[in-house]
Design a protein around this motif. Structure first.
Motif, PDB file in Angstrom:
ATOM      1  N   PRO A  39       0.823  -1.199   0.000  1.00 17.95           N
ATOM      2  CA  PRO A  39       0.000   0.000   0.000  1.00 17.95           C
ATOM      3  C   PRO A  39       0.865   1.260   0.000  1.00 17.95           C
ATOM      4  O   PRO A  39       1.906   1.303   0.671  1.00 17.95           O
ATOM      5  CB  PRO A  39      -0.809  -0.123   1.296  1.00 17.95           C
ATOM      6  CG  PRO A  39      -0.817  -1.585   1.599  1.00 17.95           C
ATOM      7  CD  PRO A  39       0.516  -2.094   1.138  1.00 17.95           C
ATOM      8  N   ALA A  40       0.422   2.269  -0.736  1.00 20.29           N
ATOM      9  CA  ALA A  40       1.198   3.506  -0.817  1.00 20.29           C
ATOM     10  C   ALA A  40       1.368   4.161   0.539  1.00 20.29           C
ATOM     11  O   ALA A  40       2.337   4.899   0.761  1.00 20.29           O
ATOM     12  CB  ALA A  40       0.531   4.481  -1.789  1.00 20.29           C
ATOM     13  N   ASP A  41       0.435   3.908   1.460  1.00 19.81           N
ATOM     14  CA  ASP A  41       0.522   4.521   2.778  1.00 19.81           C
ATOM     15  C   ASP A  41       1.127   3.596   3.828  1.00 19.81           C
ATOM     16  O   ASP A  41       1.033   3.858   5.036  1.00 19.81           O
ATOM     17  CB  ASP A  41      -0.852   5.003   3.241  1.00 19.81           C
ATOM     18  CG  ASP A  41      -1.897   3.884   3.307  1.00 19.81           C
ATOM     19  OD1 ASP A  41      -1.569   2.723   2.962  1.00 19.81           O
ATOM     20  OD2 ASP A  41      -3.047   4.172   3.698  1.00 19.81           O
ATOM     21  N   TRP A  53       3.510   8.394  -2.110  1.00 14.38           N
ATOM     22  CA  TRP A  53       2.227   8.536  -1.420  1.00 14.38           C
ATOM     23  C   TRP A  53       1.093   9.026  -2.322  1.00 14.38           C
ATOM     24  O   TRP A  53      -0.032   8.514  -2.228  1.00 14.38           O
ATOM     25  CB  TRP A  53       2.376   9.487  -0.221  1.00 14.38           C
ATOM     26  CG  TRP A  53       3.319   9.011   0.836  1.00 14.38           C
ATOM     27  CD1 TRP A  53       3.857   7.752   0.961  1.00 14.38           C
ATOM     28  CD2 TRP A  53       3.857   9.780   1.913  1.00 14.38           C
ATOM     29  NE1 TRP A  53       4.697   7.692   2.036  1.00 14.38           N
ATOM     30  CE2 TRP A  53       4.722   8.922   2.648  1.00 14.38           C
ATOM     31  CE3 TRP A  53       3.698  11.094   2.332  1.00 14.38           C
ATOM     32  CZ2 TRP A  53       5.412   9.356   3.771  1.00 14.38           C
ATOM     33  CZ3 TRP A  53       4.384  11.522   3.460  1.00 14.38           C
ATOM     34  CH2 TRP A  53       5.228  10.675   4.165  1.00 14.38           C
ATOM     35  N   PRO A  54       1.325  10.027  -3.190  1.00 15.98           N
ATOM     36  CA  PRO A  54       0.198  10.563  -3.982  1.00 15.98           C
ATOM     37  C   PRO A  54      -0.448   9.560  -4.932  1.00 15.98           C
ATOM     38  O   PRO A  54      -1.582   9.779  -5.375  1.00 15.98           O
ATOM     39  CB  PRO A  54       0.828  11.718  -4.761  1.00 15.98           C
ATOM     40  CG  PRO A  54       2.046  12.094  -3.986  1.00 15.98           C
ATOM     41  CD  PRO A  54       2.549  10.812  -3.422  1.00 15.98           C
ATOM     42  N   PHE A  55       0.249   8.473  -5.270  1.00 19.63           N
ATOM     43  CA  PHE A  55      -0.298   7.532  -6.242  1.00 19.63           C
ATOM     44  C   PHE A  55      -1.463   6.730  -5.672  1.00 19.63           C
ATOM     45  O   PHE A  55      -2.328   6.265  -6.408  1.00 19.63           O
ATOM     46  CB  PHE A  55       0.799   6.588  -6.748  1.00 19.63           C
ATOM     47  CG  PHE A  55       1.842   7.279  -7.570  1.00 19.63           C
ATOM     48  CD1 PHE A  55       1.652   7.480  -8.926  1.00 19.63           C
ATOM     49  CD2 PHE A  55       3.011   7.745  -6.995  1.00 19.63           C
ATOM     50  CE1 PHE A  55       2.606   8.126  -9.694  1.00 19.63           C
ATOM     51  CE2 PHE A  55       3.973   8.390  -7.746  1.00 19.63           C
ATOM     52  CZ  PHE A  55       3.773   8.584  -9.097  1.00 19.63           C
ATOM     53  N   GLY A  56      -1.476   6.527  -4.370  1.00 18.29           N
ATOM     54  CA  GLY A  56      -2.546   5.749  -3.764  1.00 18.29           C
ATOM     55  C   GLY A  56      -2.496   4.290  -4.204  1.00 18.29           C
ATOM     56  O   GLY A  56      -1.597   3.858  -4.928  1.00 18.29           O
TER      57      GLY A  56
END
Length: 212
Positions: free
Chosen positions: A103-105, A114-117
């Motif tokens: 997960p991006a987060d 992070w912005p890609f989600g």
């Protein structure tokens, strides 16, 4: 699934009917993959190009003497203009995987991802746990996904970027979409990664109002 489906949905028209076809699309007024508006966006092939703008700007942009005038004509003069090489692949290079999807987060994921989600692809040093390189996916629509790759300076020259791009491209294809890859006209390093990962230069370009 096809590149035509992606470009028709992303831009509002494809294939082009003339050398430069200006088309109106409400998508140019709506948030893009990262929540920002992309007020002018185009793709060009050896057979012609489509430039997508909001419907109310079609007349002014069609009459423009130069594409450099477009940012001001669509109300974003401060952003300027960009041009890039546009590539896509239906047969990524058979390179070995180099990363893991997470997960991006997730804790420890580099902040640029992070912005890609969603999920991002990350290569991690097995000894130190340090993140060496990663790929984020710009999910433009259900037909097309643009790959973005960054390698940490200390990890360059190991072939990680090409392996990650090929790995990500295979996943995008498995999900029924077309993987695309953009890079600056003068970015020879990114061009080498694209070629090695199975994204040939077909003489296509992308252009439009820059992000910032």
């Amino acid at each position: 699934m096809s590149l035509t489906d992606h470009l028709r949905h992303w831009l509002g028209a494809w294939p082009p009917q003339e050398k430069l076809q200006v088309t109106g699309s409400v998508r140019r007024t709506e948030p893009g993959w990262d929540g920002r508006v992309y007020p002018a966006l185009g793709v060009g092939s050896p057979d012609g190009a489509v430039l997508s703008v909001a419907p109310e700007h079609v007349g002014r942009v069609t009459a423009a003497r130069s594409l450099r005038e477009v940012p001001e004509l669509v109300g974003y003069a401060e952003r300027g203009w960009f041009e890039a090489v546009f590539r896509w692949s239906t047969r990524p290079a058979p390179l070995p995987d180099a990363g893991q999807w997470m997960p991006a987060d997730a804790p420890g994921v580099p902040d640029w991802l992070w912005p890609f989600g969603g999920e991002v692809l990350v290569a991690v040093d097995p000894d130190s746990g340090e993140h060496l390189a990663g790929v984020g996916i710009k999910r433009h629509d259900r037909y097309g996904r643009e790959l973005s790759v960054v390698t940490a300076p200390a990890a360059r020259g190991r072939g990680l970027a090409r392996r990650l791009v090929a790995q990500a491209a295979r996943r995008v294809l498995d999900e029924g979409a077309v993987p695309t890859y953009l890079h600056a006209l003068t970015n020879t390093a990114s061009a080498a990664v694209a070629n090695a990962a199975g994204f040939p230069d077909r003489g296509w370009t992308a252009f439009g109002v820059a992000e910032r």
